[in-house]
Design a protein around this motif. Sequence first.
Motif, PDB file in Angstrom:
ATOM      1  N   PRO A  46       0.804  -1.229   0.000  1.00 25.09           N
ATOM      2  CA  PRO A  46       0.000   0.000   0.000  1.00 25.09           C
ATOM      3  C   PRO A  46       0.837   1.279   0.000  1.00 25.09           C
ATOM      4  CG  PRO A  46      -0.238  -1.196   2.081  1.00 25.09           C
ATOM      5  CD  PRO A  46       0.518  -2.082   1.165  1.00 25.09           C
ATOM      6  N   TYR A  47       2.037   1.237   0.596  1.00 19.41           N
ATOM      7  CA  TYR A  47       2.906   2.426   0.595  1.00 19.41           C
ATOM      8  C   TYR A  47       3.439   2.706  -0.809  1.00 19.41           C
ATOM      9  CZ  TYR A  47       2.641   1.847   5.628  1.00 19.41           C
ATOM     10  OH  TYR A  47       2.177   1.721   6.916  1.00 19.41           O
ATOM     11  N   ASP A  48       3.779   1.645  -1.540  1.00 23.62           N
ATOM     12  CA  ASP A  48       4.228   1.816  -2.924  1.00 23.62           C
ATOM     13  C   ASP A  48       3.096   2.348  -3.800  1.00 23.62           C
ATOM     14  OD1 ASP A  48       6.796   0.968  -2.403  1.00 23.62           O
ATOM     15  OD2 ASP A  48       6.401  -1.121  -2.963  1.00 23.62           O
ATOM     16  N   ILE A  49       1.900   1.815  -3.591  1.00 21.43           N
ATOM     17  CA  ILE A  49       0.740   2.273  -4.366  1.00 21.43           C
ATOM     18  C   ILE A  49       0.518   3.763  -4.141  1.00 21.43           C
ATOM     19  CG2 ILE A  49      -1.784   2.108  -4.566  1.00 21.43           C
ATOM     20  CD1 ILE A  49      -1.433  -0.936  -3.992  1.00 21.43           C
ATOM     21  N   GLU A  50       0.626   4.191  -2.866  1.00 20.81           N
ATOM     22  CA  GLU A  50       0.450   5.609  -2.533  1.00 20.81           C
ATOM     23  C   GLU A  50       1.508   6.468  -3.234  1.00 20.81           C
ATOM     24  OE1 GLU A  50       0.389   8.536   1.390  1.00 20.81           O
ATOM     25  OE2 GLU A  50       0.284   6.352   1.669  1.00 20.81           O
ATOM     26  N   ARG A  51       2.767   5.999  -3.242  1.00 18.26           N
ATOM     27  CA  ARG A  51       3.849   6.748  -3.901  1.00 18.26           C
ATOM     28  C   ARG A  51       3.604   6.875  -5.408  1.00 18.26           C
ATOM     29  NH1 ARG A  51       6.903   3.244  -0.420  1.00 18.26           N
ATOM     30  NH2 ARG A  51       7.622   4.412   1.389  1.00 18.26           N
ATOM     31  N   TYR A  52       3.186   5.759  -6.044  1.00 14.08           N
ATOM     32  CA  TYR A  52       2.935   5.800  -7.488  1.00 14.08           C
ATOM     33  C   TYR A  52       1.751   6.702  -7.830  1.00 14.08           C
ATOM     34  CZ  TYR A  52       6.284   1.994  -8.139  1.00 14.08           C
ATOM     35  OH  TYR A  52       7.430   1.240  -8.181  1.00 14.08           O
ATOM     36  N   GLU A  53       0.742   6.708  -6.958  1.00 12.47           N
ATOM     37  CA  GLU A  53      -0.404   7.604  -7.174  1.00 12.47           C
ATOM     38  C   GLU A  53       0.023   9.066  -7.090  1.00 12.47           C
ATOM     39  OE1 GLU A  53      -3.331   6.231  -4.351  1.00 12.47           O
ATOM     40  OE2 GLU A  53      -4.266   4.911  -5.848  1.00 12.47           O
ATOM     41  N   LYS A  54       0.932   9.370  -6.150  1.00  8.61           N
ATOM     42  CA  LYS A  54       1.452  10.744  -6.036  1.00  8.61           C
ATOM     43  C   LYS A  54       2.241  11.130  -7.277  1.00  8.61           C
ATOM     44  CE  LYS A  54       1.652  11.283  -1.033  1.00  8.61           C
ATOM     45  NZ  LYS A  54       2.516  11.400   0.158  1.00  8.61           N
ATOM     46  N   LEU A  55       3.058  10.191  -7.772  1.00  7.36           N
ATOM     47  CA  LEU A  55       3.813  10.454  -9.004  1.00  7.36           C
ATOM     48  C   LEU A  55       2.869  10.736 -10.173  1.00  7.36           C
ATOM     49  CD1 LEU A  55       6.772   7.890  -9.222  1.00  7.36           C
ATOM     50  CD2 LEU A  55       6.919  10.376  -9.177  1.00  7.36           C
ATOM     51  N   LEU A  56       1.816   9.939 -10.283  1.00  8.05           N
ATOM     52  CA  LEU A  56       0.864  10.125 -11.377  1.00  8.05           C
ATOM     53  C   LEU A  56       0.137  11.459 -11.242  1.00  8.05           C
ATOM     54  CD1 LEU A  56      -0.091   8.611 -13.897  1.00  8.05           C
ATOM     55  CD2 LEU A  56      -1.948   7.665 -12.536  1.00  8.05           C
ATOM     56  N   LEU A  57      -0.182  11.834 -10.024  1.00 13.11           N
ATOM     57  CA  LEU A  57      -0.846  13.118  -9.779  1.00 13.11           C
ATOM     58  C   LEU A  57       0.078  14.282 -10.144  1.00 13.11           C
ATOM     59  CD1 LEU A  57      -3.409  14.476  -8.717  1.00 13.11           C
ATOM     60  CD2 LEU A  57      -2.380  14.450  -6.443  1.00 13.11           C
ATOM     61  N   LEU A  58       1.349  14.180  -9.756  1.00 14.45           N
ATOM     62  CA  LEU A  58       2.310  15.234 -10.097  1.00 14.45           C
ATOM     63  C   LEU A  58       2.476  15.369 -11.609  1.00 14.45           C
ATOM     64  CD1 LEU A  58       5.092  14.569  -7.415  1.00 14.45           C
ATOM     65  CD2 LEU A  58       3.674  16.620  -7.608  1.00 14.45           C
ATOM     66  N   ALA A  59       2.592  14.231 -12.285  1.00 12.95           N
ATOM     67  CA  ALA A  59       2.721  14.253 -13.745  1.00 12.95           C
ATOM     68  C   ALA A  59       1.478  14.866 -14.379  1.00 12.95           C
ATOM     69  CB  ALA A  59       2.967  12.855 -14.274  1.00 12.95           C
ATOM     70  N   SER A  60       0.302  14.519 -13.859  1.00 12.75           N
ATOM     71  CA  SER A  60      -0.957  15.041 -14.408  1.00 12.75           C
ATOM     72  C   SER A  60      -1.050  16.559 -14.252  1.00 12.75           C
ATOM     73  CB  SER A  60      -2.149  14.378 -13.725  1.00 12.75           C
ATOM     74  OG  SER A  60      -2.130  12.993 -13.945  1.00 12.75           O
ATOM     75  N   LYS A  61      -0.608  17.063 -13.101  1.00 16.15           N
ATOM     76  CA  LYS A  61      -0.617  18.519 -12.879  1.00 16.15           C
ATOM     77  C   LYS A  61       0.258  19.233 -13.894  1.00 16.15           C
ATOM     78  CE  LYS A  61      -1.659  18.687  -7.946  1.00 16.15           C
ATOM     79  NZ  LYS A  61      -1.189  19.017  -6.594  1.00 16.15           N
ATOM     80  N   GLU A  62       1.451  18.681 -14.118  1.00  8.60           N
ATOM     81  CA  GLU A  62       2.377  19.291 -15.076  1.00  8.60           C
ATOM     82  C   GLU A  62       1.814  19.233 -16.496  1.00  8.60           C
ATOM     83  OE1 GLU A  62       5.460  20.922 -14.632  1.00  8.60           O
ATOM     84  OE2 GLU A  62       4.643  20.978 -12.608  1.00  8.60           O
ATOM     85  N   TYR A  63       1.267  18.069 -16.880  1.00  2.00           N
ATOM     86  CA  TYR A  63       0.655  17.934 -18.206  1.00  2.00           C
ATOM     87  C   TYR A  63      -0.466  18.947 -18.380  1.00  2.00           C
ATOM     88  CZ  TYR A  63       2.812  13.566 -19.893  1.00  2.00           C
ATOM     89  OH  TYR A  63       3.666  12.619 -20.364  1.00  2.00           O
TER      90      TYR A  63
END
Length: 195
Positions: free
Chosen positions: A25-42
């Motif tokens: 679950p900690y890895d899932i949370e980290r990957y979700e944050k990465l995806l959110l950061l990428a989405s904001k930049e896009y």
Amino acid sequence: MENRLSLLENVRSIAQLGLHYAVNPYDIERYEKLLLLASKEYSEITEVKESVIIEKFKKELGHVTPKVGVNGVIFSSDGKMLFEHRADDGTWGIIGGWCETGESPEESLKREFLEETGLVIKVNSLIDIFTRKPGDFGQPHTSYHPLYACEIKDGELRTSFESLEIGFYSIDEVEKWHGEHFDMAKRAYRYMNMH
């Protein structure tokens, strides 16, 4: 800008692959944050809403590969090309659309022609392959666009809900083009003149 988009596509790929395979679950949370950061930049770069981008990315979990869209050209006997006045953005372009799973590019193109024009076509030969990279025409991903020479086998030309108008025109009769469709049309004319 190109380096920034390349970095974002790599971050997005890592996040999507991670969300597909992670069980911790900690890895899932980290990957979700990465995806959110990428989405904001896009979102900032492409001016597409962040919520729209994140939803698209979440639907594409797993190994991230370029999307594939197909396009086909048909010429009339007097050398004009079949163009569509698109309902989605008001531009003009060549008939085509995104490939679907379980279809070959040729099958996708036949489906698109039938849906958009009412025509049953034969896909003859590959003219060229066009590439869009992240940021091109406001899209957040890489995509490949094979362009085919086609011919009409059956059907009656008609518009669909996707088009405002459809017909055969010369390239200089069109003013506002969709994406790189002007380049596709020019390449198709060169192909026609060589064959």
